[in-house]
Scaffold this active site. Structure first.
Site, PDB file in Angstrom:
ATOM      1  N   CYS A 270      46.609  -8.161  -0.830  1.00 35.10           N
ATOM      2  CA  CYS A 270      47.644  -7.998  -1.861  1.00 35.10           C
ATOM      3  C   CYS A 270      47.978  -9.379  -2.424  1.00 35.10           C
ATOM      4  CB  CYS A 270      48.887  -7.315  -1.301  1.00 35.10           C
ATOM      5  SG  CYS A 270      48.561  -5.761  -0.425  1.00 35.10           S
ATOM      6  N   ALA A 272      47.634 -11.228  -5.414  1.00 38.99           N
ATOM      7  CA  ALA A 272      48.189 -11.691  -6.692  1.00 38.99           C
ATOM      8  C   ALA A 272      49.694 -11.870  -6.583  1.00 38.99           C
ATOM      9  CB  ALA A 272      47.846 -10.684  -7.791  1.00 38.99           C
ATOM     10  N   PRO A 273      50.266 -12.863  -7.300  1.00 39.48           N
ATOM     11  CA  PRO A 273      49.656 -13.726  -8.325  1.00 39.48           C
ATOM     12  C   PRO A 273      48.931 -14.955  -7.796  1.00 39.48           C
ATOM     13  CG  PRO A 273      51.987 -14.160  -8.218  1.00 39.48           C
ATOM     14  CD  PRO A 273      51.731 -13.027  -7.256  1.00 39.48           C
ATOM     15  N   GLY A 274      48.935 -15.182  -6.468  1.00 40.04           N
ATOM     16  CA  GLY A 274      48.058 -16.203  -5.927  1.00 40.04           C
ATOM     17  C   GLY A 274      48.706 -17.436  -5.342  1.00 40.04           C
ATOM     18  N   LYS A 276      50.235 -17.798  -2.446  1.00 38.02           N
ATOM     19  CA  LYS A 276      49.845 -17.920  -1.033  1.00 38.02           C
ATOM     20  C   LYS A 276      48.351 -18.195  -0.913  1.00 38.02           C
ATOM     21  CE  LYS A 276      53.576 -14.817   0.365  1.00 38.02           C
ATOM     22  NZ  LYS A 276      54.061 -14.597  -1.028  1.00 38.02           N
ATOM     23  N   ASP A 291      43.010  -7.775  -4.080  1.00 36.69           N
ATOM     24  CA  ASP A 291      44.102  -7.103  -4.776  1.00 36.69           C
ATOM     25  C   ASP A 291      43.552  -5.851  -5.450  1.00 36.69           C
ATOM     26  OD1 ASP A 291      47.105  -8.122  -5.527  1.00 36.69           O
ATOM     27  OD2 ASP A 291      46.342  -6.703  -7.009  1.00 36.69           O
ATOM     28  N   ASP A 317      41.270  -1.324  -3.295  1.00 38.95           N
ATOM     29  CA  ASP A 317      42.419  -0.740  -2.617  1.00 38.95           C
ATOM     30  C   ASP A 317      42.322  -1.158  -1.156  1.00 38.95           C
ATOM     31  OD1 ASP A 317      44.043   1.048  -1.057  1.00 38.95           O
ATOM     32  OD2 ASP A 317      44.126   2.385  -2.781  1.00 38.95           O
ATOM     33  N   CYS A 386      59.131  -9.307   0.776  1.00 42.26           N
ATOM     34  CA  CYS A 386      60.375  -9.851   0.216  1.00 42.26           C
ATOM     35  C   CYS A 386      61.479  -8.800   0.206  1.00 42.26           C
ATOM     36  CB  CYS A 386      60.148 -10.417  -1.180  1.00 42.26           C
ATOM     37  SG  CYS A 386      59.453  -9.252  -2.378  1.00 42.26           S
TER      38      CYS A 386
END
Length: 459
Positions: A270, A272-274, A276, A291, A317, A386
């Site tokens: 998972c 995106a947005p990148g 990490k 992703d 997926d 989060c």
């Protein structure tokens, strides 16, 4: 507490322009329409206000009016309960349930009167004109005028007491936060939600230098924080050179929990947005970024290209992802309710429900079970999200570890990473909230709400 919207380059007062339209009216209509989509249809604000794929009324505006609409909506959502209370005092009886269009017109105008640098007369006159232009609200135009003029006259005396007495959250969110964090912590988090979050930068090297260049400070975790940007992000020094990227300080913590990963094969799931992904690459790992979204993966590639970094990008997926080899480490920053990001996204409590939290927690359990199978024996797994809710964090991990043979907790140790000790739990997991990291002022304080746990595969 005055929030100044971006300069719009034209008067906020209603005037006739060459097209015989009232200046500023289209922006207010768009704001009310998007507020309706958030509140009535639980549509996320980011999608509605996307410059390419957003709501047609929003996209029809020029860039200055789009900025105004965003300022109105963020303010109206951030202070929704205070606005509702002050409006209610001026109504002889509550608005009928079907009068949602009228309610949104009032909230859009009240946000300007109470919190934005817009002349009261302009906010009132545009709201009255808006009401007259809509058959659903035409007969209430006098009420709109009277209520808003009364609000404008009384704001100096009534706003501060109303803010002190009001909890800016829907009931489900307030109750769940209190149950999860305790009354005192919940109040502190809700108070932090009233303040716009600062802008955080993860830098490739020399945070002290970049704090000076960007006009910010270095946090104990190494993140550079700027309270107010002096320019658009793309115009700041270091953007073109790829010296940094925008990433909340809390969001930068999970990728650090692997320790030394130089030369290791690491999967960022998972991804995106990148942000990490970039951290893992800079730490020396050979990174595979996975992703499900083609568009989000394209954005991730653009971000890595700007930073001069490369990774193996895979669109899949996650539950169907079965690579030909096992990884040394896996980072799963799972999709969640995002309740830790309310300072940046004040629509979240109004677009989510407790049912959404529970549904997402179930998805996270399934994703985590699959992610464990992608790492070699002895390899580490970091799970993060989060969300502020233990259902998506502490409780989920305890239940997962209790029912999953071959995986053990790998607690984060005190003193293991610089700046992290204040956020460690008794279980050796990491928990941050917007009420943490109290600095000189509310605008420079706080973190996104984040949870992270470290595990190790043992079979």
């Amino acid at each position: 507490m005055v929030v100044t919207p971006p300069r719009r380059g034209h008067s906020a007062y209603p005037e006739r322009n060459a097209g015989d339209e009232i200046a500023g009216l289209a922006a207010r209509k768009a704001a009310a329409r998007l507020l309706a989509a958030v509140i009535d249809a639980r549509t996320p604000l980011d999608g509605l206000s996307d410059n390419e794929h957003g709501h047609p009324q929003y996209k029809a505006l020029d860039s200055r009016d789009r900025a105004l609409v965003r300022a109105i909506l963020v303010t109206a959502l951030r202070h929704r309960m205070t606005i509702a209370g002050l409006l209610s005092k001026r109504l002889e009886k509550p608005l009928p349930p079907n009068a949602t269009a009228l309610s949104h017109i009032l909230h859009v105008a009240a946000a300007q009167i109470l919190f934005l640098d817009v002349p009261d007369s302009a906010a009132v006159d545009l709201a009255v004109t808006h009401a007259k232009s809509d058959p659903r609200t035409l007969r209430f135009s006098g009420l709109v005028n009277g209520v808003l003029r009364s609000l404008a006259r009384a704001k100096e005396a009534e706003l501060a007491p109303a803010l002190a007495a009001t909890n800016e959250a829907p009931q489900w969110f307030s109750e769940r936060l209190t149950a999860a964090c305790g009354a005192d912590k919940a109040r502190a988090i809700l108070a932090a939600h009233r303040h716009e979050a600062a802008v955080d930068f993860t830098v490739k090297a020399d945070p002290t230098l970049w704090a000076e260049r960007l006009g910010g400070i270095v946090l104990p975790t190494g993140t550079v924080r700027v309270e107010k940007l002096a320019a658009n992000v793309a115009d700041l020094p270091g953007f073109t050179d790829g010296a940094w990227w925008v990433q909340d300080a809390a969001a930068s913590l999970p990728a650090r929990l692997f320790g030394d990963i130089r030369g290791q094969r690491v999967a960022d799931l998972c991804a995106a947005p990148g942000g990490k992904t970039a951290q893992l690459i800079l730490a020396g790992a050979q990174v595979t970024a996975v992703d499900a979204s083609k568009n989000r993966l394209a954005r991730l590639k653009q971000n890595l290209d700007r930073l001069g970094l490369t990774a193996d990008l895979v669109q899949a997926d996650l539950l169907d992802y079965r690579p030909g080899h096992l990884f040394d480490a896996v980072l799963l920053d799972a999709p969640c309710s995002s309740t830790g990001t309310v300072r940046r996204h004040p629509d979240v409590p109004w677009t989510k429900t407790m049912a959404d939290v529970e549904k997402l927690a179930d998805l996270q359990r399934r994703l985590l079970a699959h992610a464990v199978g992608l790492v070699r024996s002895g390899g580490r797994i970091v799970f993060s999200n989060c969300s502020l809710d233990p259902i998506e964090g502490e409780e989920l991990c305890r239940a997962f570890l209790a029912g999953k043979p071959g995986v053990a907790a790998d607690p984060i140790r005190t003193g293991e990473f610089a700046g992290l000790d204040p956020f460690l739990t008794s279980d050796g997991t990491l928990r941050t909230t917007p009420a943490d990291l109290a600095l000189e002022s509310p605008g420079i304080s706080g973190l996104d709400g984040f949870f992270a746990a470290r595990m190790r595969r043992t079979d």
